[in-house]
Design a protein around this motif. Structure first.
Motif, mmCIF file in Angstrom:
data_model
loop_
_atom_site.group_PDB
_atom_site.id
_atom_site.type_symbol
_atom_site.label_atom_id
_atom_site.label_comp_id
_atom_site.label_asym_id
_atom_site.label_seq_id
_atom_site.Cartn_x
_atom_site.Cartn_y
_atom_site.Cartn_z
ATOM 1 N N GLN A 123 -0.200 1.702 4.116
ATOM 2 C CA GLN A 123 -0.999 2.864 3.875
ATOM 3 C C GLN A 123 -0.564 3.763 3.270
ATOM 4 O O GLN A 123 -1.127 4.544 2.198
ATOM 5 C CB GLN A 123 -1.669 3.074 5.333
ATOM 6 N N ILE B 130 -7.761 0.513 3.238
ATOM 7 C CA ILE B 130 -6.663 -0.586 3.796
ATOM 8 C C ILE B 130 -7.356 -1.077 5.051
ATOM 9 O O ILE B 130 -7.745 -0.464 6.067
ATOM 10 C CB ILE B 130 -5.587 -0.072 4.046
ATOM 11 N N GLY C 24 2.973 -1.029 -0.897
ATOM 12 C CA GLY C 24 1.625 -0.278 -0.954
ATOM 13 C C GLY C 24 1.412 0.399 -2.237
ATOM 14 O O GLY C 24 0.314 0.379 -3.022
ATOM 15 N N TYR D 116 -4.159 -5.701 5.326
ATOM 16 C CA TYR D 116 -2.837 -6.055 6.052
ATOM 17 C C TYR D 116 -3.188 -7.024 7.026
ATOM 18 O O TYR D 116 -4.185 -6.742 7.862
ATOM 19 C CB TYR D 116 -2.188 -4.596 6.656
ATOM 20 N N ALA E 136 0.079 3.315 -0.736
ATOM 21 C CA ALA E 136 -0.951 2.846 -1.279
ATOM 22 C C ALA E 136 -1.779 4.213 -1.687
ATOM 23 O O ALA E 136 -2.032 4.349 -2.592
ATOM 24 C CB ALA E 136 -2.083 1.987 -0.668
ATOM 25 N N MET F 288 -7.591 -3.156 0.140
ATOM 26 C CA MET F 288 -6.553 -4.059 0.230
ATOM 27 C C MET F 288 -6.711 -4.135 1.730
ATOM 28 O O MET F 288 -7.050 -3.444 2.423
ATOM 29 C CB MET F 288 -5.282 -3.297 -0.456
#
Length: 356
Positions: free
Chosen positions: A192, A204, A161, A175, A195, A173
């Motif tokens: 998370q 995210i 992250g 996942y 980041a 971004m």
């Protein structure tokens, strides 16, 4: 020697024999405990007679999750000199039959390779096969003849992250995995937290394909995420993972490898990989089992075992300062300056960041 069983073999055998096991259970007068009291694996009279098997949800050539599971039992065979077997590409509907079949064939330790096997393990282990030890890889099961083997996915994804936040230009971004269960939820949570430690307002997006191995679905999901503005993707898939990485490279965005070092799959896209040597972890637990020391608990392995959890090669596009920050964070986790503790957030169990 490692044996390979085909799905057809265990289904033919399993459909008849599993029904018989229900009848035998109904007629027996002995009782079997189904409590969660942690047990210890019985030490065999002769380790050479100990047999280990693994049930895999995908194919052993996926260069990811299933391949390292297969390599795990091969490592057991080589290290301990005992008989091993596997069955690959087992669908969720066939999990009970696959686990039961190996137990009836006399395998002492059976690995179920994925958190999606938890319900099947709980169904067959305590009632029908109390003398067989079952291990859920990435699972949450524990009990008299059940254990779980887990990698601390959150540790690695937290650092990913941080890396991703240092690379994104869109501040978005994603996942991407196949299913939502505890292991993937923890990995998402770590991504998370890492980041947001760099960019608190970063977005995210979680996305699930519903299939670990379907490359077409993986590519479709990747394209959808990219079209929404995502420019960094943390993926955890099996045979479908190259589709994500290669699509990211084609579209000029970044991604992370998972389970194995996947930089060579898409050198223009892969920032680094969260390498999880599940094969070595599987061999480690098998060694405990052969010695009679495997307990009915959850074994969680993190950066403290650097041969099992570590980062692969970094892509050439990753700035030196971003790479250095990632490695410094890893050192901070090892020194317990950064910890992740159970917590309740908005009424939901998760893990939260704690500074040591």
């Amino acid at each position: 020697m490692s044996q390979m069983y085909r799905r057809r073999q265990f289904l033919i055998y399993g459909s008849a024999a599993f029904g018989t096991s229900f009848l035998l259970k109904a007629c027996t007068t002995s009782s079997t405990s189904t409590s969660n009291t942690a047990g210890v694996s019985p030490a065999p009279q002769n380790a050479k007679n100990f047999k280990v098997a693994i049930v895999l949800p995908g194919i052993i050539t996926d260069k990811a999750w299933n391949q390292v599971g297969y390599e795990g039992v091969k490592a057991v065979e080589k290290k301990l000199g005992i008989e091993t077997a596997y069955v690959e590409n087992v669908a969720q509907a066939d999990q009970v039959e696959a686990l039961s079949d190996f137990a009836r064939r006399g395998y002492n330790l059976i690995y179920a390779h994925g958190g999606q096997f938890d319900a099947a393990i709980q169904q067959v282990a305590p009632q029908f096969f109390p003398d067989t030890y079952f291990v859920g890889v990435n699972g949450t099961v524990s009990g008299k003849n059940m254990a779980s083997l887990r990698i601390d996915h959150l540790q690695a994804s937290y650092i990913c992250g941080i890396i991703g936040a240092g690379m994104t230009k869109s501040n978005q971004m994603a996942y991407l995995a196949a299913q939502s269960f505890q292991a993937t939820n923890e990995e998402l949570r770590g991504f998370q937290l890492g980041a947001k430690s760099v960019k608190p307002d970063i977005k995210i997006i979680p996305s699930y394909t519903g299939d670990w191995n379907d490359a077409a679905k993986a590519k479709e999901a990747t394209l959808a995420l990219i079209s929404s503005g995502v420019d960094v993707i943390y993926q955890w898939l099996d045979n479908a993972s190259p589709a994500v990485l290669q699509t990211a490279a084609e579209k000029g965005v970044y991604a992370f490898g998972n389970t194995t070092d996947q930089l060579n799959v898409a050198p223009k896209a892969v920032l680094t990989s969260a390498v999880k040597r599940i094969d070595l972890a599987i061999a480690y637990l098998a060694d405990l089992a052969v010695k009679g020391n495997l307990k009915g608990e959850i074994y969680t392995i993190g950066f403290d075992k650097p041969d099992i959890l570590y980062f692969g090669k970094f892509g050439a596009m990753v700035p030196k300062n971003v790479e250095e920050k990632a490695l410094q964070t890893k050192d901070a986790i090892l020194a317990k300056k950064i910890m992740f503790e159970p917590c309740d957030e908005n009424g939901k169990y998760t893990r939260c960041l704690k500074q040591g």
